[in-house]
Design an enzyme around this catalytic site. Structure first.
Site, mmCIF file in Angstrom:
data_model
loop_
_atom_site.group_PDB
_atom_site.id
_atom_site.type_symbol
_atom_site.label_atom_id
_atom_site.label_comp_id
_atom_site.label_asym_id
_atom_site.label_seq_id
_atom_site.Cartn_x
_atom_site.Cartn_y
_atom_site.Cartn_z
ATOM 1 N N CYS A 29 0.809 -1.224 0.000
ATOM 2 C CA CYS A 29 0.000 0.000 0.000
ATOM 3 C C CYS A 29 0.844 1.276 0.000
ATOM 4 O O CYS A 29 0.347 2.342 -0.381
ATOM 5 C CB CYS A 29 -0.949 0.018 1.194
ATOM 6 S SG CYS A 29 -2.118 -1.357 1.211
ATOM 7 N N LYS A 42 -27.016 2.764 7.259
ATOM 8 C CA LYS A 42 -26.933 1.310 7.365
ATOM 9 C C LYS A 42 -25.599 0.819 7.940
ATOM 10 O O LYS A 42 -25.449 -0.362 8.232
ATOM 11 C CB LYS A 42 -27.162 0.675 5.988
ATOM 12 C CG LYS A 42 -28.575 0.865 5.456
ATOM 13 C CD LYS A 42 -28.795 0.086 4.171
ATOM 14 C CE LYS A 42 -30.242 0.219 3.688
ATOM 15 N NZ LYS A 42 -30.475 -0.576 2.454
ATOM 16 N N ALA A 74 -17.213 -3.974 6.328
ATOM 17 C CA ALA A 74 -16.951 -3.491 4.972
ATOM 18 C C ALA A 74 -17.059 -1.972 4.896
ATOM 19 O O ALA A 74 -16.421 -1.337 4.053
ATOM 20 C CB ALA A 74 -17.926 -4.135 3.993
ATOM 21 N N SER A 79 -11.502 0.349 4.281
ATOM 22 C CA SER A 79 -11.429 0.882 2.923
ATOM 23 C C SER A 79 -11.968 -0.137 1.939
ATOM 24 O O SER A 79 -12.058 -1.334 2.230
ATOM 25 C CB SER A 79 -9.977 1.237 2.574
ATOM 26 O OG SER A 79 -9.147 0.087 2.663
ATOM 27 N N VAL A 103 -11.380 5.232 3.530
ATOM 28 C CA VAL A 103 -12.656 4.589 3.859
ATOM 29 C C VAL A 103 -13.759 5.130 2.954
ATOM 30 O O VAL A 103 -14.607 4.377 2.471
ATOM 31 C CB VAL A 103 -13.010 4.800 5.349
ATOM 32 C CG1 VAL A 103 -14.476 4.487 5.615
ATOM 33 C CG2 VAL A 103 -12.123 3.910 6.219
ATOM 34 N N HIS A 128 -9.448 2.975 -2.013
ATOM 35 C CA HIS A 128 -8.053 2.612 -1.760
ATOM 36 C C HIS A 128 -7.487 1.712 -2.875
ATOM 37 O O HIS A 128 -7.324 0.517 -2.686
ATOM 38 C CB HIS A 128 -7.977 1.912 -0.401
ATOM 39 C CG HIS A 128 -6.603 1.546 0.051
ATOM 40 N ND1 HIS A 128 -5.443 2.097 -0.474
ATOM 41 C CD2 HIS A 128 -6.191 0.654 1.003
ATOM 42 C CE1 HIS A 128 -4.388 1.567 0.133
ATOM 43 N NE2 HIS A 128 -4.820 0.690 1.026
ATOM 44 N N CYS A 150 0.414 2.861 6.041
ATOM 45 C CA CYS A 150 0.926 1.559 6.460
ATOM 46 C C CYS A 150 0.967 0.613 5.269
ATOM 47 O O CYS A 150 0.309 0.839 4.255
ATOM 48 C CB CYS A 150 0.071 0.973 7.581
ATOM 49 S SG CYS A 150 -1.687 0.796 7.177
#
Length: 425
Positions: free
Chosen positions: A118, A260, A277, A281, A376, A380, A410
């Protein structure tokens, strides 16, 4: 230095001990200033969404063209490119080279694909900066290209063992996205389980993670409505008939129903988990390109740079604890920059708990972190994100009239990278 602490040091040993002060006094230790000349990125698309017909390298080409179009240069100034890409399977040889050639840069442009999971996109910026600091003054007039791209929609499934043949029984398809992008090979588990460990270690509740996620979405939507992501270049999506569809904004933030989020089931630890979920991300497609050059060259070419690179750094710890390594990398980067703190921070939201834990470790106020939302909400694309958050950090500094910013991300295996920039205009 000497093995025998009771022996008298030699003249060479005395010289080595005094070398740092000698270099400092002689001004040989002064680093070349490197600046960001331009930043461009594609919109971030949903998994198997609007950009799924583009290879990752093709998205990279679009971002590169966008970054160069922001410079008032008729000739190509790029000498070398470092571009991040995590899962290259099925894309063909040398993805970075494909992106550069697709952007119609000279065939003499040197290309290297960077894979630091990442953190790939950010590490490419660090490598390009180091290259300019080492050779920029000796090769004036040239610039470096950095960034990253990922089409997670096009990462293939693998049929392991098929080369030798399956003599009896079933063969299983292995999802390349999970296997090469999201799997903790050291503990044989999904990286989401590392997020669960982080939540337990720092006593971060499901409610805190959900609240953080909803705030990330709120901030991202507000930023999009305000038009603050000026680095986005539109993508034309060819259609079988008629004109192409134009994508010029991120898809993910408007696709969620925040009411939700609290009702979703855990995604990894089905029984006692807190990571879902929605507070993690998503999987996405996108690309980002950044043009870097020495400050001296920028002045000579009449280019007004966006920001100066002040410092950068990496850190590593146990693979299962990669979630909190950004705090370590930020400390390294700030020390390299010679400063104690930054005005604003971008901490990549691999999971909401990553940002929450590192804000706690670094004693940061949420009002100064991920001001325009994070991964998020925005998404990503794993090879892109390290570069994307540098661009977003610049947006924040510009809109909030900040001076110094720090971006950190990270990466699987226990690592993280961080970079410190100073806004110039």
């Amino acid at each position: 230095i000497t093995q025998n602490h009771h022996s008298k040091p030699s003249l060479s040993e005395i010289f080595i001990l005094q070398l740092p002060s000698i270099l400092e006094e002689s001004h040989l230790f002064t680093m070349t200033n490197v600046v960001i000349a331009s930043i461009a990125r594609t919109p971030i698309a949903k998994f198997c969404g609007s950009l799924s017909n583009f290879k990752g390298s093709e998205l990279g080409s679009i971002a590169i063209k966008g970054a160069l179009s922001k410079l008032d240069q008729t000739d190509s100034i790029i000498r070398e490119a470092f571009l991040g890409n995590v899962v290259s399977a099925g894309m063909g040889q040398a993805p970075a080279r494909q992106a550069v050639v697709g952007a119609e840069l000279p065939l003499s442009t040197i290309c290297t694909t960077v894979n630091k999971v990442c953190a790939s996109g950010m590490k490419s910026v660090m490598l390009a900066t180091q290259s300019l600091q080492c050779s920029g003054s000796s090769r004036p007039g040239h610039a470096m290209l950095a960034g990253g791209f990922e089409s997670m929609s096009n990462i293939p499934h693998y049929l392991a063992g098929s080369r030798k043949g399956t003599q009896l029984g079933n063969s299983q398809l292995i999802d390349g996205v999970v296997h090469d992008g999201l799997w903790d090979v050291y503990n044989d588990q999904h990286m989401g389980m590392c997020g669960e460990k982080c939540a337990r270690d720092y006593n971060i509740s499901r409610e805190e993670q959900d609240e953080y996620a909803m705030e990330s979405y709120r901030r991202a939507k507000e930023a999009i409505e305000a038009g603050v992501f000026e680095e986005i270049v539109q993508v034309e999506i060819p259609q079988r008939r008629g004109d192409p569809i134009i994508l010029n904004t991120d898809e993910e933030p408007t696709a969620v129903k925040t009411d939700k989020i609290p009702n979703l089931k855990p995604a990894f630890d089905r029984k006692n988990g807190t990571v879902t979920a929605a507070n993690a991300s998503s999987l996405n497609d996108g690309a980002c390109a950044i043009v870097l050059m020495t400050e001296e060259d920028a002045v000579d070419k009449g280019i007004k740079p966006l920001a100066r690179i002040l410092g950068y750094g990496d850190a590593e710890q146990e693979p299962v604890n990669f979630t909190t390594t950004p705090a370590l990398a930020v400390d390294v980067a700030l020390k390299h920059a010679g400063i104690e703190k930054a005005d604003y921070h971008e901490i990549n939201e691999a999971f909401s708990v990553v940002a929450l834990a590192n804000m706690r470790l670094l004693d940061l106020d949420h009002s100064k972190v991920n001001v325009f939302g994070g991964a998020v909400a925005l998404g990503h694309p794993i090879g892109m994100s390290g570069a994307r958050i540098i661009g977003t950090l610049y947006d924040v500094l510009k809109q909030k009239d900040g001076s110094i910013g720090c971006a950190s991300i990270c990466n699987g295996g226990g690592g993280a990278s961080a970079i410190v920039i100073e806004r110039l205009n």
